[in-house]
Each structure stands twice: as structure tokens, then as C-alpha cells.
Write a protein that holds these residues in place. Structure first.
Motif, PDB file in Angstrom:
ATOM      1  N   TRP A   2       5.455   4.181   4.854  1.00  0.00           N
ATOM      2  CA  TRP A   2       4.269   5.040   4.873  1.00  0.00           C
ATOM      3  C   TRP A   2       4.577   6.444   5.357  1.00  0.00           C
ATOM      4  CZ3 TRP A   2      -0.289   4.660   2.675  1.00  0.00           C
ATOM      5  CH2 TRP A   2      -0.858   3.395   2.415  1.00  0.00           C
ATOM      6  N   VAL A   3       5.399   6.563   6.415  1.00  0.00           N
ATOM      7  CA  VAL A   3       5.549   7.871   7.077  1.00  0.00           C
ATOM      8  C   VAL A   3       6.822   8.610   6.697  1.00  0.00           C
ATOM      9  CG1 VAL A   3       4.148   7.104   9.016  1.00  0.00           C
ATOM     10  CG2 VAL A   3       6.644   6.991   9.191  1.00  0.00           C
ATOM     11  N   GLY A   4       7.817   7.919   6.171  1.00  0.00           N
ATOM     12  CA  GLY A   4       9.080   8.563   5.831  1.00  0.00           C
ATOM     13  C   GLY A   4       9.973   8.736   7.039  1.00  0.00           C
ATOM     14  N   LEU A   5      11.186   9.144   6.771  1.00  0.00           N
ATOM     15  CA  LEU A   5      12.195   9.240   7.826  1.00  0.00           C
ATOM     16  C   LEU A   5      11.878  10.321   8.856  1.00  0.00           C
ATOM     17  CD1 LEU A   5      14.902   8.203   8.872  1.00  0.00           C
ATOM     18  CD2 LEU A   5      16.029   9.868   7.397  1.00  0.00           C
ATOM     19  N   ALA A   6      11.402  11.469   8.422  1.00  0.00           N
ATOM     20  CA  ALA A   6      11.196  12.600   9.331  1.00  0.00           C
ATOM     21  C   ALA A   6      10.166  12.313  10.415  1.00  0.00           C
ATOM     22  CB  ALA A   6      10.783  13.837   8.537  1.00  0.00           C
ATOM     23  N   ALA A   7       9.159  11.527  10.121  1.00  0.00           N
ATOM     24  CA  ALA A   7       8.098  11.273  11.105  1.00  0.00           C
ATOM     25  C   ALA A   7       8.420  10.124  12.053  1.00  0.00           C
ATOM     26  CB  ALA A   7       6.786  10.987  10.388  1.00  0.00           C
ATOM     27  N   LEU A   8       9.469   9.369  11.778  1.00  0.00           N
ATOM     28  CA  LEU A   8       9.757   8.203  12.628  1.00  0.00           C
ATOM     29  C   LEU A   8      10.087   8.577  14.064  1.00  0.00           C
ATOM     30  CD1 LEU A   8      11.761   5.617  10.517  1.00  0.00           C
ATOM     31  CD2 LEU A   8       9.462   5.430  11.425  1.00  0.00           C
ATOM     32  N   ALA A   9      10.916   9.571  14.273  1.00  0.00           N
ATOM     33  CA  ALA A   9      11.321   9.921  15.644  1.00  0.00           C
ATOM     34  C   ALA A   9      10.129  10.294  16.518  1.00  0.00           C
ATOM     35  CB  ALA A   9      12.370  11.021  15.628  1.00  0.00           C
ATOM     36  N   PRO A  10       9.258  11.214  16.095  1.00  0.00           N
ATOM     37  CA  PRO A  10       8.114  11.518  16.971  1.00  0.00           C
ATOM     38  C   PRO A  10       7.180  10.328  17.153  1.00  0.00           C
ATOM     39  CG  PRO A  10       7.994  12.799  14.928  1.00  0.00           C
ATOM     40  CD  PRO A  10       9.307  12.109  14.942  1.00  0.00           C
ATOM     41  N   ILE A  11       7.025   9.508  16.129  1.00  0.00           N
ATOM     42  CA  ILE A  11       6.174   8.321  16.254  1.00  0.00           C
ATOM     43  C   ILE A  11       6.785   7.349  17.251  1.00  0.00           C
ATOM     44  CG2 ILE A  11       5.366   6.270  15.012  1.00  0.00           C
ATOM     45  CD1 ILE A  11       4.842   8.157  12.612  1.00  0.00           C
ATOM     46  N   TRP A  12       8.097   7.159  17.206  1.00  0.00           N
ATOM     47  CA  TRP A  12       8.758   6.281  18.172  1.00  0.00           C
ATOM     48  C   TRP A  12       8.632   6.815  19.591  1.00  0.00           C
ATOM     49  CZ3 TRP A  12      13.741   5.232  14.952  1.00  0.00           C
ATOM     50  CH2 TRP A  12      13.546   4.103  14.171  1.00  0.00           C
ATOM     51  N   GLY A  69       0.824  -1.214   0.000  1.00  0.00           N
ATOM     52  CA  GLY A  69       0.000   0.000   0.000  1.00  0.00           C
ATOM     53  C   GLY A  69       0.854   1.257   0.000  1.00  0.00           C
ATOM     54  N   ALA A  70       1.932   1.244   0.788  1.00  0.00           N
ATOM     55  CA  ALA A  70       2.827   2.403   0.831  1.00  0.00           C
ATOM     56  C   ALA A  70       3.516   2.608  -0.514  1.00  0.00           C
ATOM     57  CB  ALA A  70       3.868   2.217   1.936  1.00  0.00           C
ATOM     58  N   LEU A  71       3.947   1.510  -1.142  1.00  0.00           N
ATOM     59  CA  LEU A  71       4.608   1.618  -2.449  1.00  0.00           C
ATOM     60  C   LEU A  71       3.641   2.155  -3.511  1.00  0.00           C
ATOM     61  CD1 LEU A  71       6.738  -1.652  -2.393  1.00  0.00           C
ATOM     62  CD2 LEU A  71       7.550   0.705  -2.103  1.00  0.00           C
ATOM     63  N   ILE A  72       2.391   1.716  -3.454  1.00  0.00           N
ATOM     64  CA  ILE A  72       1.383   2.222  -4.400  1.00  0.00           C
ATOM     65  C   ILE A  72       1.149   3.717  -4.164  1.00  0.00           C
ATOM     66  CG2 ILE A  72      -1.065   2.102  -5.035  1.00  0.00           C
ATOM     67  CD1 ILE A  72      -0.851  -0.959  -4.527  1.00  0.00           C
ATOM     68  N   ALA A  73       1.026   4.106  -2.894  1.00  0.00           N
ATOM     69  CA  ALA A  73       0.834   5.528  -2.577  1.00  0.00           C
ATOM     70  C   ALA A  73       2.021   6.355  -3.068  1.00  0.00           C
ATOM     71  CB  ALA A  73       0.636   5.711  -1.074  1.00  0.00           C
TER      72      ALA A  73
END
Length: 168
Positions: free
Chosen positions: A88-98, A35-39
């Protein structure tokens, strides 16, 4: 148009499955990655990032949590799920999500410790930990994964999808 609805649906499946089964199946990880690859192919990633950020997010998400899996602190499904989530979220969003998911998981762990000492509600314990707490307060003999980290990653991603956009 962004692929927000499929992303949120995938997150919902992960939350329900991880809380109920305490595992993330490969088909769910693969469906999310596809799904992420399609998006990304349509330029409609929910977080508005491109291929480079998505691939870096997948690599960092997988690689960072792989360390915890190798230490025996996390299941392999959580690691694979983090890789698909990174797409899905990319590198920038990983830190706050973690950070958000780690706070939620820590609260879950503290509640588990509290219920081990004082079993307030067996139904709450069953929901949170996937198995009832014994009356003598002893943990079961078989090792189980009582913190559904992929579920907390999903909740954190949904929170960041709403809150992160407003703060930027």
C-alpha cells in the motif's frame, strides 16, 4: 483518483481487530494485499508510488519484521501485515511509518510496565493489554502478545498519509 478510502478502511479494521483480538487474521492481510494490488493496477495507490516501490515495500516490510518474529518478539500476523502494508505505502514511506509505530509501541510497553507496578485502572489495562493485570502484579503464566504492533503500524500509516504529504 486514489484509493484512500479503502486503504483507511483496511487500516481501521486492522486497528480494531488487533486491539480486540491481539492477532491479525490471514483474511485481513489478504484483503489488504488484494486492495493494494487493485489500487496499483489502476495507478491509484494512496501514496502515489508504482509497482517497483510497492513490491520492494512488501518485501522489505515482510523481511525486516520476519527477523523479529524469528527472535520471538513479534507475531506472524504482524509480519504478514507489514508486507501487505508495504504494498500500500511503497518503500519510501516504510521508514517513517516504522519509526512512528515503534514510538507508539514503546509508549504502550512503558505504560504496561507502569501499570504492572501501579494498576491505576483495570479497564485501561484490559483495553491496552487484552487481559486484566493480576492484583499481585504478576504477569499471567501464558505468554501473550500485549503490544498490538499491526494496530500501531496502521495508526502510523494514517498519520504519515496526512502529515507526510504536508511535509513534502
Amino acid at each position: 483518483m486514489r484509493f484512500e478510502a479503502p486503504f483507511l478502511l483496511w487500516l481501521l479494521f486492522a486497528v480494531v481487530y488487533d486491539f480486540r483480538q491481539r492477532r491479525i487474521p490471514n483474511w485481513l492481510v489478504l484483503a489488504g494485499a488484494l486492495g493494494a494490488l487493485i489500487a496499483l493496477a489502476f495507478g491509484a495507490a494512496p501514496f502515489g508510488h508504482g509497482w517497483t516501490s510497492a513490491l520492494l515495500g512488501a518485501a522489505v516490510g515482510f523481511g525486516f519484521l520476519l527477523v523479529f518474529h524469528l527472535l520471538g518478539l513479534m507475531g506472524a500476523g504482524d509480519v504478514k501485515y507489514a508486507g501487505a502494508l508495504g504494498l500500500w505505502v511503497g518503500l519510501a514511506a516504510l521508514a517513517p511509518i516504522w519509526i512512528i509505530s515503534s514510538v507508539l509501541a514503546a509508549a504502550h510497553g512503558l505504560l504496561w510496565l507502569a501499570l504492572q507496578r501501579w494498576p491505576l485502572s483495570p479497564r485501561l489495562a484490559l483495553f491496552l493489554f487484552g487481559q486484566p493485570i493480576s492484583r499481585d502484579g504478576q504477569t499471567p503464566t501464558r505468554r501473550t502478545r500485549f503490544i498490538p504492533y499491526a494496530a500501531y503500524l496502521s495508526v502510523a500509516a494514517a498519520i504519515w498519509m496526512v502529515w507526510g504529504r504536508q511535509s513534502l
